[in-house]
Enzyme design. Structure first.
Site, PDB file in Angstrom:
ATOM      1  N   GLU A   1     -22.182 -21.016  -7.960  1.00  0.00           N
ATOM      2  CA  GLU A   1     -21.697 -19.655  -8.244  1.00  0.00           C
ATOM      3  C   GLU A   1     -22.576 -19.025  -9.333  1.00  0.00           C
ATOM      4  O   GLU A   1     -22.798 -19.637 -10.372  1.00  0.00           O
ATOM      5  CB  GLU A   1     -20.222 -19.711  -8.689  1.00  0.00           C
ATOM      6  CG  GLU A   1     -19.683 -18.445  -9.317  1.00  0.00           C
ATOM      7  CD  GLU A   1     -19.814 -17.200  -8.451  1.00  0.00           C
ATOM      8  OE1 GLU A   1     -19.427 -17.247  -7.272  1.00  0.00           O
ATOM      9  OE2 GLU A   1     -20.325 -16.169  -8.959  1.00  0.00           O
TER      10      GLU A   1
ATOM     11  N   VAL B   1     -15.390 -11.686  -6.711  1.00  0.00           N
ATOM     12  CA  VAL B   1     -14.980 -10.297  -6.933  1.00  0.00           C
ATOM     13  C   VAL B   1     -13.464 -10.214  -7.031  1.00  0.00           C
ATOM     14  O   VAL B   1     -12.909  -9.583  -7.924  1.00  0.00           O
ATOM     15  CB  VAL B   1     -15.512  -9.383  -5.802  1.00  0.00           C
ATOM     16  CG1 VAL B   1     -14.894  -7.995  -5.886  1.00  0.00           C
ATOM     17  CG2 VAL B   1     -17.032  -9.292  -5.876  1.00  0.00           C
ATOM     18  N   CYS B   2     -12.761 -10.898  -6.135  1.00  0.00           N
ATOM     19  CA  CYS B   2     -11.298 -10.827  -6.084  1.00  0.00           C
ATOM     20  C   CYS B   2     -10.673 -11.113  -7.448  1.00  0.00           C
ATOM     21  O   CYS B   2      -9.881 -10.328  -7.966  1.00  0.00           O
ATOM     22  CB  CYS B   2     -10.787 -11.818  -5.051  1.00  0.00           C
ATOM     23  SG  CYS B   2      -9.016 -12.084  -5.138  1.00  0.00           S
TER      24      CYS B   2
ATOM     25  N   GLY C   1     -11.742   7.918  -0.323  1.00  0.00           N
ATOM     26  CA  GLY C   1     -10.285   7.741  -0.380  1.00  0.00           C
ATOM     27  C   GLY C   1      -9.845   6.512   0.384  1.00  0.00           C
ATOM     28  O   GLY C   1      -8.872   6.536   1.129  1.00  0.00           O
TER      29      GLY C   1
ATOM     30  N   ILE D   1     -17.134   3.883  -1.739  1.00  0.00           N
ATOM     31  CA  ILE D   1     -17.284   4.307  -0.335  1.00  0.00           C
ATOM     32  C   ILE D   1     -17.457   3.113   0.597  1.00  0.00           C
ATOM     33  O   ILE D   1     -17.949   3.246   1.708  1.00  0.00           O
ATOM     34  CB  ILE D   1     -18.468   5.288  -0.170  1.00  0.00           C
ATOM     35  CG1 ILE D   1     -19.779   4.630  -0.604  1.00  0.00           C
ATOM     36  CG2 ILE D   1     -18.242   6.570  -0.950  1.00  0.00           C
ATOM     37  CD1 ILE D   1     -20.980   5.279   0.031  1.00  0.00           C
TER      38      ILE D   1
ATOM     39  N   ARG E   1     -18.002  -1.452   1.055  1.00  0.00           N
ATOM     40  CA  ARG E   1     -18.794  -2.589   0.581  1.00  0.00           C
ATOM     41  C   ARG E   1     -19.663  -3.111   1.722  1.00  0.00           C
ATOM     42  O   ARG E   1     -19.355  -2.878   2.893  1.00  0.00           O
ATOM     43  CB  ARG E   1     -17.867  -3.710   0.077  1.00  0.00           C
ATOM     44  CG  ARG E   1     -16.945  -3.256  -1.041  1.00  0.00           C
ATOM     45  CD  ARG E   1     -16.069  -4.392  -1.544  1.00  0.00           C
ATOM     46  NE  ARG E   1     -16.848  -5.445  -2.149  1.00  0.00           N
ATOM     47  CZ  ARG E   1     -17.234  -5.457  -3.427  1.00  0.00           C
ATOM     48  NH1 ARG E   1     -16.898  -4.483  -4.231  1.00  0.00           N
ATOM     49  NH2 ARG E   1     -17.945  -6.454  -3.904  1.00  0.00           N
TER      50      ARG E   1
ATOM     51  N   ASP F   1     -16.267 -12.121   3.026  1.00  0.00           N
ATOM     52  CA  ASP F   1     -16.883 -10.799   3.220  1.00  0.00           C
ATOM     53  C   ASP F   1     -18.287 -10.863   3.808  1.00  0.00           C
ATOM     54  O   ASP F   1     -18.729  -9.918   4.464  1.00  0.00           O
ATOM     55  CB  ASP F   1     -16.976 -10.057   1.879  1.00  0.00           C
ATOM     56  CG  ASP F   1     -15.638  -9.523   1.396  1.00  0.00           C
ATOM     57  OD1 ASP F   1     -14.601  -9.894   1.993  1.00  0.00           O
ATOM     58  OD2 ASP F   1     -15.624  -8.747   0.426  1.00  0.00           O
TER      59      ASP F   1
ATOM     60  N   HIS G   1      20.474 -10.784   2.169  1.00  0.00           N
ATOM     61  CA  HIS G   1      21.036  -9.481   1.839  1.00  0.00           C
ATOM     62  C   HIS G   1      21.476  -9.470   0.388  1.00  0.00           C
ATOM     63  O   HIS G   1      22.096 -10.429  -0.058  1.00  0.00           O
ATOM     64  CB  HIS G   1      22.238  -9.189   2.741  1.00  0.00           C
ATOM     65  CG  HIS G   1      22.920  -7.905   2.390  1.00  0.00           C
ATOM     66  ND1 HIS G   1      22.404  -6.688   2.765  1.00  0.00           N
ATOM     67  CD2 HIS G   1      24.043  -7.659   1.669  1.00  0.00           C
ATOM     68  CE1 HIS G   1      23.194  -5.729   2.299  1.00  0.00           C
ATOM     69  NE2 HIS G   1      24.203  -6.291   1.632  1.00  0.00           N
TER      70      HIS G   1
HETATM   71  P1  NAI Z   1     -13.162   1.706   2.166  1.00  0.00           P
HETATM   72  O1  NAI Z   1     -14.029   1.398   3.315  1.00  0.00           O
HETATM   73  O2  NAI Z   1     -11.749   1.259   2.140  1.00  0.00           O
HETATM   74  O3  NAI Z   1     -13.147   3.314   1.940  1.00  0.00           O
HETATM   75  C1  NAI Z   1     -14.311   4.069   1.733  1.00  0.00           C
HETATM   76  C2  NAI Z   1     -14.030   5.540   2.027  1.00  0.00           C
HETATM   77  O4  NAI Z   1     -15.143   6.317   1.570  1.00  0.00           O
HETATM   78  C3  NAI Z   1     -13.863   5.852   3.508  1.00  0.00           C
HETATM   79  O5  NAI Z   1     -12.623   6.482   3.706  1.00  0.00           O
HETATM   80  C4  NAI Z   1     -15.057   6.769   3.812  1.00  0.00           C
HETATM   81  O6  NAI Z   1     -14.748   7.748   4.779  1.00  0.00           O
HETATM   82  C5  NAI Z   1     -15.347   7.407   2.462  1.00  0.00           C
HETATM   83  N1  NAI Z   1     -16.733   7.911   2.278  1.00  0.00           N
HETATM   84  C6  NAI Z   1     -17.902   7.310   2.628  1.00  0.00           C
HETATM   85  N2  NAI Z   1     -18.949   8.081   2.274  1.00  0.00           N
HETATM   86  C7  NAI Z   1     -18.458   9.204   1.667  1.00  0.00           C
HETATM   87  C8  NAI Z   1     -19.049  10.371   1.088  1.00  0.00           C
HETATM   88  N3  NAI Z   1     -20.376  10.545   1.002  1.00  0.00           N
HETATM   89  N4  NAI Z   1     -18.235  11.310   0.574  1.00  0.00           N
HETATM   90  C9  NAI Z   1     -16.875  11.158   0.621  1.00  0.00           C
HETATM   91  N5  NAI Z   1     -16.272  10.061   1.164  1.00  0.00           N
HETATM   92  C10 NAI Z   1     -17.049   9.094   1.680  1.00  0.00           C
HETATM   93  O7  NAI Z   1     -13.957   1.161   0.884  1.00  0.00           O
HETATM   94  P2  NAI Z   1     -13.499   0.807  -0.606  1.00  0.00           P
HETATM   95  O8  NAI Z   1     -12.311   1.574  -1.011  1.00  0.00           O
HETATM   96  O9  NAI Z   1     -14.742   0.949  -1.406  1.00  0.00           O
HETATM   97  O10 NAI Z   1     -13.080  -0.708  -0.524  1.00  0.00           O
HETATM   98  C11 NAI Z   1     -14.043  -1.693  -0.187  1.00  0.00           C
HETATM   99  C12 NAI Z   1     -13.420  -2.941   0.377  1.00  0.00           C
HETATM  100  O11 NAI Z   1     -12.630  -3.600  -0.560  1.00  0.00           O
HETATM  101  C13 NAI Z   1     -12.595  -2.663   1.590  1.00  0.00           C
HETATM  102  O12 NAI Z   1     -13.201  -3.319   2.675  1.00  0.00           O
HETATM  103  C14 NAI Z   1     -11.260  -3.240   1.297  1.00  0.00           C
HETATM  104  O13 NAI Z   1     -10.824  -4.035   2.379  1.00  0.00           O
HETATM  105  C15 NAI Z   1     -11.449  -4.085   0.048  1.00  0.00           C
HETATM  106  N6  NAI Z   1     -10.314  -3.858  -0.862  1.00  0.00           N
HETATM  107  C16 NAI Z   1      -9.075  -4.250  -0.490  1.00  0.00           C
HETATM  108  C17 NAI Z   1      -7.982  -4.011  -1.294  1.00  0.00           C
HETATM  109  C18 NAI Z   1      -6.638  -4.404  -0.846  1.00  0.00           C
HETATM  110  O14 NAI Z   1      -6.506  -5.128   0.114  1.00  0.00           O
HETATM  111  N7  NAI Z   1      -5.571  -3.948  -1.486  1.00  0.00           N
HETATM  112  C19 NAI Z   1      -8.125  -3.342  -2.592  1.00  0.00           C
HETATM  113  C20 NAI Z   1      -9.451  -2.931  -2.860  1.00  0.00           C
HETATM  114  C21 NAI Z   1     -10.499  -3.215  -2.021  1.00  0.00           C
END
Ligand code: NAI
Length: 453
Positions: free
Chosen positions: A31, A38-39, A181, A265, A267, A306, A439
């Site tokens: 590592e 990251v997690c 978002g 945006i 990963r 990932d 319940h």
């Molecule tokens: P994401 O893929 O969830 O969302 C990225 C968003 O950015 C998309 O909606 C996309 O349309 C938008 N986007 C892309 N380019 C853009 C631009 N130029 N202008 C405006 N919007 C744009 O990616 P995020 O939030 O970065 O998360 C990454 C990874 O981390 C995900 O694969 C997710 O599974 C994982 N993650 C999971 C969590 C959970 O399970 N609770 C919490 C945080 C992350």
């Protein structure tokens, strides 16, 4: 020679090493930053520590409706970050202890694959060479840094942040602009809006939360707007300036002022510098290609988490790691992706598993959908004054089996695994009707909806 060399100590890597060590294999885990990946260090766990503080603060602010008066409630962000660091430290130490307990050798440093040696695989860390009969690549993912003008410069000065930097920021920015978002963007928006920032989320699509069921995503949008978070949907970020973020909407360029910017945006799989190519490992757009047993095209080389680019979630990584190790141990096991839950830890929480209405329609599945307000759960009403949410269940018409469950409302994150089990074990509606739920719990909402069928 080690029986197995694992590259990367995140959820995929450390769990694989633990399982393999437990089974008696002689394992080396490499590592380059910190065990837990990251997690544990800059993702799932630290963000939940922050979000929990926001939840407590929010409860204090709105406690009067529960008959409790709290005066002078304050969220001290620096203290929240300090506590987060403590939580991370404890859990990282816990992973280290698990490695010790399972006799895994841990080496700090960046691994580079050197090629085939003595019928196995060679890996170099700094100037030391190691050999392993089998290899597991678990190098995770890195944030996508888009070629948007101003991003690179902003990252250098700290004005633009990724998930790593934002979790260590000790001050709450006045104006925080979040690009994207998706899950990271929404969770951070939820925290910083509660902590006092004016948050604007700029999202390219017309909806937030990507693949989330459209109806749930719309409800989440409304809830987050109620917290004062502003959303620019259908808006593509095209430039980062020192005092604001430029975005294009309907052919026009506009600017939203910012003191700090979070770039979230998405990963991408992390294979840079690994030199997996020297073994002929197939890499598709940066991600290591694997079969359903986690094996790459090279016999004896596996990948999990990932880095395979399939489902970038820690819990997927855990299961993929187990599948790899079981196959290494000659136990038959394959990876299935149809019942992997997803959770967004905003307030309210969102959780889902299986087909959404949109994905079911796209696949031509004939389904029936039933839904109810979360207020059908007595415990939900007792604990969520004025709050609401929904739970919807999709059932395959032909087989009468549950194929998707989607919820918004608190505790969804803790309930959704039960729905995942229904899908994984292919329970039919009549089977679920015979199950007894405790319940009063919010989980009873599943039972309520099932009785609508
Ligand atoms: P994401 O893929 O969830 O969302 C990225 C968003 O950015 C998309 O909606 C996309 O349309 C938008 N986007 C892309 N380019 C853009 C631009 N130029 N202008 C405006 N919007 C744009 O990616 P995020 O939030 O970065 O998360 C990454 C990874 O981390 C995900 O694969 C997710 O599974 C994982 N993650 C999971 C969590 C959970 O399970 N609770 C919490 C945080 C992350």
């Amino acid at each position: 020679m080690y029986d197995l060399i694992v590259i990367g100590g995140g959820p995929a890597g450390y769990l694989a090493a633990e399982r393999a060590g437990h089974a008696g294999l002689n394992v080396l885990l490499i590592e380059k930053r910190s065990l837990g990946g990251v997690c544990l260090n800059e993702g799932c766990i630290p963000s939940k520590a922050l979000l929990n503080s926001a939840k407590m603060y929010d409860h204090a602010l709105h406690s009067e409706k529960y008959g409790v008066t709290v005066e002078g409630a304050k969220l001290d962000h620096a203290k929240v970050v300090e506590r987060k660091a403590k939580v991370v430290k404890t859990l990282v130490a816990g992973v280290g202890m698990k490695m010790k307990a399972n006799k895994v050798t841990v080496v700090d440093g960046e691994a580079v694959i050197t090629g085939r040696v003595n019928g196995g695989f060679g890996v170099k860390v700094a100037d030391k060479d190691y050999e392993g009969a089998k290899l597991l690549i678990a190098t995770g993912s890195v944030p996508i840094v888009p070629p948007i003008p101003g991003t690179k410069e902003g990252l250098e000065t700290g004005y633009v942040m990724t998930n790593r930097e934002i979790l260590d920021m000790t001050e709450v920015p006045g104006k925080l602009v979040i690009v994207g978002g998706g899950v990271i963007g929404l969770e951070m928006a939820s925290y910083f809006a509660t902590a006092g920032s004016k948050v604007t989320v700029v999202e390219m699509l017309d909806k937030i939360a990507g693949p989330t069921d459209n109806e749930i995503s719309n409800l989440l949008l409304k809830e987050l707007q109620k917290k004062g978070i502003e959303f620019k949907l259908g808006s593509k970020v095209v430039g980062i300036e020192p005092d604001g973020v430029l975005y294009e909407k309907d052919g026009k360029t506009e600017k939203v002022p910012s003191d700090k910017v979070l770039m979230s945006i998405g990963r991408r799989a992390n294979t840079q510098g690994l030199n997996a190519e020297c073994l002929g490992v197939k890499i598709n757009r940066g991600a290591v290609k694997t079969d359903d047993r986690g094996q790459t095209n090279v016999l004896g080389v596996y990948a999990a988490g990932d880095v395979n680019g399939v489902s970038m979630l820690a819990h997927t990584a855990y299961r993929e790691a187990e599948v790899c190790i079981n196959n290494i141990l000659d136990k038959k096991d394959i990876m299935r992706y149809n019942a992997i839950p997803s959770v967004i830890y905003t307030s309210p929480e969102v959780a889902g598993v299986g087909e959404t209405e949109e994905s079911a329609k796209a696949k031509g599945i004939d389904y029936i959908c039933k839904k109810l307000s979360m207020r059908y759960s007595g415990r939900f009403v007792a604990e969520n004054e004025g709050g609401d949410g929904i739970c919807k269940i999709l059932v395959d018409k032909k087989f009468n089996k549950v194929i998707g469950v989607h919820m918004i409302g608190n505790y969804s994150s803790e309930i959704i695994y039960g729905a995942g089990m229904m899908i994984e074990t292919e329970l039919r509606v009549e089977d679920i009707k015979e199950l007894v739920f405790p319940h009063p719990t919010v989980s009873e909402i599943l039972r309520e909806v099932i009785f609508e069928f």
